[in-house]
Scaffold this motif. Structure first.
Motif, PDB file in Angstrom:
ATOM      1  N   GLU A 121       0.830  -1.208   0.000  1.00  0.00           N
ATOM      2  CA  GLU A 121       0.000   0.000   0.000  1.00  0.00           C
ATOM      3  C   GLU A 121       0.863   1.256   0.000  1.00  0.00           C
ATOM      4  OE1 GLU A 121      -3.701   1.946   2.581  1.00  0.00           O
ATOM      5  OE2 GLU A 121      -2.639   0.140   3.271  1.00  0.00           O
ATOM      6  N   ASN A 122       0.493   2.219  -0.854  1.00  0.00           N
ATOM      7  CA  ASN A 122       1.109   3.548  -0.960  1.00  0.00           C
ATOM      8  C   ASN A 122       2.509   3.529  -1.552  1.00  0.00           C
ATOM      9  OD1 ASN A 122      -1.109   4.962   0.120  1.00  0.00           O
ATOM     10  ND2 ASN A 122      -0.414   4.529   2.209  1.00  0.00           N
ATOM     11  N   VAL A 123       2.972   2.404  -2.080  1.00  0.00           N
ATOM     12  CA  VAL A 123       4.282   2.371  -2.740  1.00  0.00           C
ATOM     13  C   VAL A 123       4.149   3.008  -4.123  1.00  0.00           C
ATOM     14  CG1 VAL A 123       6.088   0.902  -3.697  1.00  0.00           C
ATOM     15  CG2 VAL A 123       5.074   0.356  -1.479  1.00  0.00           C
ATOM     16  N   TYR A 141       7.534   6.045  -1.287  1.00  0.00           N
ATOM     17  CA  TYR A 141       6.119   6.117  -0.912  1.00  0.00           C
ATOM     18  C   TYR A 141       5.532   7.470  -1.294  1.00  0.00           C
ATOM     19  CZ  TYR A 141       6.227   1.746   1.696  1.00  0.00           C
ATOM     20  OH  TYR A 141       6.312   0.417   2.039  1.00  0.00           O
ATOM     21  N   SER A 145       2.171   9.490   3.485  1.00  0.00           N
ATOM     22  CA  SER A 145       1.936   8.106   3.904  1.00  0.00           C
ATOM     23  C   SER A 145       2.360   7.911   5.356  1.00  0.00           C
ATOM     24  CB  SER A 145       2.713   7.140   3.003  1.00  0.00           C
ATOM     25  OG  SER A 145       2.323   7.269   1.659  1.00  0.00           O
ATOM     26  N   MET A 147       4.457   6.255   7.580  1.00  0.00           N
ATOM     27  CA  MET A 147       5.692   5.507   7.380  1.00  0.00           C
ATOM     28  C   MET A 147       5.923   4.464   8.476  1.00  0.00           C
ATOM     29  SD  MET A 147       6.523   6.575   4.556  1.00  0.00           S
ATOM     30  CE  MET A 147       7.972   5.536   4.440  1.00  0.00           C
ATOM     31  N   ALA A 150       3.959   1.663   7.207  1.00  0.00           N
ATOM     32  CA  ALA A 150       4.594   1.137   6.004  1.00  0.00           C
ATOM     33  C   ALA A 150       5.799   0.268   6.363  1.00  0.00           C
ATOM     34  CB  ALA A 150       5.020   2.294   5.092  1.00  0.00           C
ATOM     35  N   ASP A 153       4.590  -3.019   7.575  1.00  0.00           N
ATOM     36  CA  ASP A 153       4.128  -3.875   6.470  1.00  0.00           C
ATOM     37  C   ASP A 153       5.297  -4.530   5.750  1.00  0.00           C
ATOM     38  OD1 ASP A 153       1.557  -3.184   7.102  1.00  0.00           O
ATOM     39  OD2 ASP A 153       1.390  -1.638   5.562  1.00  0.00           O
TER      40      ASP A 153
END
Length: 332
Positions: A121-123, A141, A145, A147, A150, A153
């Motif tokens: 997500e959000n990459v 990203y 976002s 982070m 992220a 994840d």
């Protein structure tokens, strides 16, 4: 009714008023004045903030003082920077595989990780670099976002992958710290490279002590001591280069010597060579007659700078660039 009677020339005219109409005129004028007064008093009698401030002048002054003090406090907390942020947050994934070629790294690690990381997500974009013994994958990203989420994840995804080559270390993920350039200072002139290095290091330390977060020095070559041994001298001594190098390594080293006071103080034997004269005085062979063969008897020793490192010039003179940077959360 009012009547104006003109007198003889040079005299003021006489004004006569009807006594019946005078009270009516005064009453009309009073009504108009009362309407004007009521019109101006209307906001004062109304409710709300404006009416309250109009009735209480002290409250309005206190509010103004509070706004001024709040603005002054906000100025001290305001983040300042030279340019607006334009870069994106990056999470870097690295994996080591000792002895592997760049092709092995690409096929055994990068091609395994990329498909799993690409669609997180959000990459926004993903770039990979394969070199001898090491793989690096950068995940860029979108701005704004989360982070922390992220990074969690990415770590969770890496823990679920088990098809790594034998001998390869488990990959690790970290958030890349981004820095912004504040200024660049170039030190240059008709001076020796050693003098420029001393000034650059002194400037760097001073800026770091003043609160600058990161400073990079470009053109600061590492100093080295070179011992050149002619073949004829080597044959005459009956020694090999490995024997001489081993003796230099054994002499030029700092050795831990234990601790005293129950571990409160550590003891070290300092023997690291730091100049050409100390290197020249190293004893290579001790003869039975009491004489000794020193390195200066075999080699030509000189001090210089690493020729493989980058050297800068400005107008024909040696130069060193001081690169001043800040993190994105700090002031300029």
């Amino acid at each position: 009714m009012s009547e104006i009677e003109r007198g003889p020339t040079g005299q003021e005219p006489e004004v006569s008023q009807n006594s019946d109409t005078l009270p009516d005129q005064r009453q009309a004028a009073g009504s108009q004045l009362g309407a004007v007064i009521r019109r101006f008093d209307a906001p004062v009698n109304q409710g709300g903030i404006i009416g309250m401030l109009a009735r209480h002048g002290t409250a309005a002054n206190l509010l103004m003082v509070m706004l001024i003090l709040g603005g002054l406090w906000a100025i001290t907390r305001l983040q300042t920077q030279v340019f607006p942020d334009a870069s994106r947050d990056i999470i870097r994934v690295t994996a080591n595989w000792d002895g592997a070629t760049a092709e092995d790294i690409d096929s055994g690690i990068v091609e395994v990780l990329e498909p799993q990381l690409r669609f997180l997500e959000n990459v926004d974009s993903i770039t990979s670099t394969s070199s001898s013994g090491r793989a690096t994958i950068n995940l860029a990203y979108n701005q704004g976002s989360d982070m922390r989420g992220a990074l969690s994840d990415v770590e969770s995804t890496l823990s679920q992958i088990s098809s790594y080559p034998d001998g390869a270390d488990d990959p690790s993920a970290s958030r890349a710290i981004r820095y912004e350039t504040i200024s660049k200072i170039v030190l240059s002139g008709p001076y020796t490279e050693s003098a420029l290095q001393e000034w650059a290091i002194e400037l760097r330390d001073s800026l770091l002590n003043s609160g600058i977060e990161r400073i990079e020095l470009t053109g600061l070559r590492g100093q080295e001591i070179v011992a050149e041994i002619p073949i004829a001298a080597l044959r005459k001594s009956g020694l090999t280069l490995e024997q001489i190098a081993s003796q230099i390594r054994a002499t030029s080293t700092d050795i831990p010597a234990g601790e005293i006071g129950g571990g409160r103080s550590l003891v070290r034997s300092l023997g690291q060579i730091e100049n050409a004269q100390d290197l020249a005085d190293i004893e290579i062979v001790s003869q039975g007659s009491g004489a000794s063969l020193r390195l200066s008897d075999l080699a030509v020793i000189s001090e210089g700078f690493n020729p493989d490192q980058t050297q800068l010039f400005r107008n024909g003179n040696p130069a060193i660039e001081v690169h001043i940077q800040r993190s994105l959360t700090a002031d300029s």
